[in-house]
Design an enzyme around this catalytic site. Sequence first.
Site, PDB file in Angstrom:
ATOM      1  N   THR A 151       2.802   2.398   1.498  1.00  0.00           N
ATOM      2  CA  THR A 151       1.524   3.110   1.444  1.00  0.00           C
ATOM      3  C   THR A 151       1.174   3.758   2.791  1.00  0.00           C
ATOM      4  O   THR A 151       1.375   3.166   3.842  1.00  0.00           O
ATOM      5  CB  THR A 151       0.421   2.124   1.044  1.00  0.00           C
ATOM      6  N   GLY A 190       1.173  -5.753   4.960  1.00  0.00           N
ATOM      7  CA  GLY A 190       0.771  -7.097   5.371  1.00  0.00           C
ATOM      8  C   GLY A 190       1.650  -7.611   6.496  1.00  0.00           C
ATOM      9  O   GLY A 190       2.866  -7.401   6.486  1.00  0.00           O
ATOM     10  N   GLU A 433      -0.601  -2.722  -5.515  1.00  0.00           N
ATOM     11  CA  GLU A 433       0.554  -2.608  -6.421  1.00  0.00           C
ATOM     12  C   GLU A 433       0.185  -1.880  -7.710  1.00  0.00           C
ATOM     13  O   GLU A 433       0.658  -2.243  -8.795  1.00  0.00           O
ATOM     14  CB  GLU A 433       1.133  -3.987  -6.732  1.00  0.00           C
TER      15      GLU A 433
END
Lengths: 669, 669
Positions: A151, A190, A433
């Site tokens: 992303t 993350g 997701e």
Amino acid sequence: MGKVNEDLVKERAKCTFNVKELTYFLDGGKDKTLERKERERIMLTKREELFGGVPDEYLSHKEKYENSMRKAVILFSLLRKQQEDNNTDLTNYRNLLSGVLGASISQDGSPFGLHYIMFMPVFMSQADEKQQEKWLHRALNCSIIGSYAQTELGHGTFIRGLETTATYDASTQEFVLHSPTLTSYKWWPGGLGNTANYCIVIAQLYSKGECHGIHSFIVQVRDEDTHMPLPGIKVGEIGVKMGLNAVNNGFIGFENVRIPRTNMLMKHAKVLEDGTYVKSKNSKLIYGAMVFVRVVIVFDSVNYLAKAITVGARYSAVRRQSQLKPGEPERQILDYVTQQDKILSAIAACYAMKMNARRLWDTFNIINEQLHQGDMERLGELHALACCLKAISTTDSSMFTALCRLACGGHGYMTSSNLPPTYALTTASCTYEGDNTVLLLQTARFLLKTWRQLIDSAVPLTPTVAYLKTVSAPGYSDKWESSVEGIIRGFQIVAMRKISACVESMTNKIMSGMSQEDAWNTTSIQLVSAAESHSRMIVISTFHEDMSKAMKTMSAPLAAVMTQLIELYAVYWTLERLGDLLQYTSISNADVIHLRSWYEELLRKIRPNTIGLVDAFDIIDELLQSTLGASDGRVYERLMEEALKSPLNAEPVNQSFHKYLKPFMQGKL
Amino acid sequence: MGKVNEDLVKERAKCTFNVKELTYFLDGGKDKTLERKERERIMLTKREELFGGVPDEYLSHKEKYENSMRKAVILFSLLRKQQEDNNTDLTNYRNLLSGVLGASISQDGSPFGLHYIMFMPVFMSQADEKQQEKWLHRALNCSIIGSYAQTELGHGTFIRGLETTATYDASTQEFVLHSPTLTSYKWWPGGLGNTANYCIVIAQLYSKGECHGIHSFIVQVRDEDTHMPLPGIKVGEIGVKMGLNAVNNGFIGFENVRIPRTNMLMKHAKVLEDGTYVKSKNSKLIYGAMVFVRVVIVFDSVNYLAKAITVGARYSAVRRQSQLKPGEPERQILDYVTQQDKILSAIAACYAMKMNARRLWDTFNIINEQLHQGDMERLGELHALACCLKAISTTDSSMFTALCRLACGGHGYMTSSNLPPTYALTTASCTYEGDNTVLLLQTARFLLKTWRQLIDSAVPLTPTVAYLKTVSAPGYSDKWESSVEGIIRGFQIVAMRKISACVESMTNKIMSGMSQEDAWNTTSIQLVSAAESHSRMIVISTFHEDMSKAMKTMSAPLAAVMTQLIELYAVYWTLERLGDLLQYTSISNADVIHLRSWYEELLRKIRPNTIGLVDAFDIIDELLQSTLGASDGRVYERLMEEALKSPLNAEPVNQSFHKYLKPFMQGKL
């Protein structure tokens, strides 16, 4: 543990089934329960280090990160040791993963989460043998910590639009990674903020002046020894979020960063030394990891909801408020039918999702096996199923968690109840997701394709959509029947008629000159609605089928309660979607009145087993981390104990009184 | 301000009406807009002090409090100065309050909020003249800061069950305040943690050995000079919550604390020197302040939703994602109909609630005036109206705020978007000052009482329920009509039939031997549902009536858009409550198909005015505090700018690497 709240003791005495029997079933067998218990026992050897001290909620953002790192290394060292002791190899990744999931002790997530849930699976499915040899062992034993950067600031859903480029330079046999714009900065990965030193980066591959679309590259981000960002790399963390603040989400930008050709993950597509691009034999294989993550999300959602409902149910048994009749003692709030409606529907939803997560996992394994043998036939179905179950399970978990929180009144707003962080977790999964609206539209696309197959040919339909043929067959009786089977058929008819209405509506639009795409867009509210009905039908029928099967080996008292839960779930959603059923099926007003009585009757029947049904999840207090939900029901004592840990309570007068408040009150400001 | 995003510029150029005209209308006239602007101008003279520095979200809980005190005294000093300059007297409390509301610059609330919103209004309505003389001026100029302590650890909803006691001791002419149990500790009062030095305490009044129920007492909590808690008082703050963390909610317990007899608020009930209890002439007068607070909450909800939707709409215009057709540039996400569905329905809801908040305010003033003249007739109606509008406006604001947040995808999860704190605010109001389920049950109680009046006698019904007579009259035609008026009639019929069904159901239960109370409890899901339909009808019809009236003096282009908003709102809720309408009215499937097309048509028509409709709220960037919603649309730049303020980005390597991560990666742990 102090004295257990009397109301909880009474509730437990009332339970009509063996709670342990249900726990074993939920874990997948007694041996699995014992395994889990053993993992918990090992974790609790570090109880003080992991759960002691000032609660995270009082810390600053930076302190929270540092504390989460402190705890993560304790926890993952235990995990690594277990893994070595058990000689876990890679075929056993599933067990390792369930260890990781069990090990996410904080509702705020973990900076190591993505290493296990994205970096490793993607690497394993896309790296070639040489690459695996070079990196996999190091990743598995955490010598390196990876993240997964897909992303960007400007692109989430539409991955074809990603802007980061990887341009091959044959003269040095390197790829040049570059972020041409601000919006091309990776954003969200993350662990990437301050933790990971490696990263899989998704970028548009250019070679010989041609773009070959997005591909994956493994990139070292920080020096292994000093942890300094490598030259040309701008990396940092993205700031505070609604929740998951221990995940250490990061951003990264590349300024013409060079990496060796062999850092492109080349199991499928390749770039040869001279820059020749070799296409993947099957571009769909790449979906495997994406589907896998969605399967994991469905499992996670169930677990979060189980926490929320454990808190909601226990608090509802302990809390007494108002009299039903004058002069009586105050009642447990669980005795109010509006409260039962909230708590028991959430419990039923949790059990329904649990069975669906299992089925999805099994389907995934079967189809994944077929994939590895080159059989792609059911990939579309798996993709559609994972899409819709991810959407439904996260939406429902989030909705029911919010309901449980609100059902706990003001105290449910306390962070110490753990309900706000659990909501923040579940609602996040509605977006990551794959945004749920987008996923339902993808499901709708699959349904419309299926519908055309059904009309156009005699191609046999895959299992999850086979019903479309049955219920649309001429002469199919749509007589309403108020039973679980009847409700499932009702939802099948609703889904089928909605799909059919969408097709008709789109066809009319196209016939009157609208483009295919505009017809799709202007029909999209109804397409989402059709996909939702289809998904709802799947969830109800899977719950019904698989639980009914499982009940055959259960004791009679437990099976009786499971039957009630199936019924409650089915009737709840019938009443929730009454508009659909009234519009598309032959259900009558009299049927509706009957269903309402049935629903109220089921609440009454299940009420005595409320606590048993959540005790069966067997979530230990250390993991539940809730003042309102602890197994001893010492709700008020715990609320006060937690409040007294606030640093603002450590001194009788805060310094701001002298600095600001007093001069203000004296009119000196 | 940097360059404005091009898409926003284009959207503004497309707007078909005069945005200023709408702003003036929303503010209640041009003069009100100018007043507001002047307040904002004054506030912005302290821009750097109020809005500069490290964002609050990065601070620890304690630092957040200290920072909120620093800012609060700046802000409230400005407010106090304005108040003195304008010579605000007490009759002008409404203006002062709107100043306070405008002055809550932080989405996390203010430690002074309760002083203005509860302490002062309750004191003004319950203190006798002598008490007002002694304290009111000091409270008004903030020489003392008050809180309001009603809720206890063990009791929220059921105030009759409060446990704190105030026992009169005639020998010393004092009340002895005492907290007999842990659950009797006051819990939640805003500002009480570390800020307030006075507090109104609600306690069970005992005199001459007899309990006279709950009454209000003014209690000094902390020394005015040292701020130390007074002897016998245990006061502290309750810890971190989901939101509103600058409110400094506190707990307080009393260990036989003595206060003078004259600290009981004696405007209504009294205790004489010898301990004789003198009842209030009208015990209902005490409800005034409670209703007032609910009126304020309805106003607040609208304002919060206006913020959320400003963010949601602007981001949807700036964000581009995916192509509708291959080869086209990526589209603004606002062009996707599923996105329009979310954003425009939320905008319509905000306008609908705005008109309802106004009507409620006017009704409150009229009935309050009547009350002061001893006319109690419409008190029940006001109470029921405030109950149901509080429930509906907070539920809807919270739901639509969540929808806006989800509609902003991952970036909506960033705290810097301000959507998470706005959600935390709106969802809190679903619980405080009356849990929404309980409030709807109170509304249902009023509706059932009305229903019996309607059947039993010729008593004229109060305005908000007069429809029940009309639509239940014999011969009333329930022919469905697809217009706003038709939809309102539809909801009236639904509400009436649901009430009637509840009455029938309860009667049957009672006839078959069930107690009144059990019949009520077992019917309560349907009672809530009936109250919801009634409330929804009120909101739609008030929006329709009052906006239609206002439109008469609006320019034609603006009136046209307002008509579309009314229609969109009515049709949206018809489709949302289709089950009700299909069950209880004569709406047909063909009507439903027509309504869906109408809805999609309205989205298409309103789409070009989306940005104009939120620009008209005229929320300045400093108060919106959103990276995604700023008026210049520099979404990505602001996201990055905010992230770079994170203390975790101030150094390239966090200390935890050396302390924890490196030893872990090297296998030394």
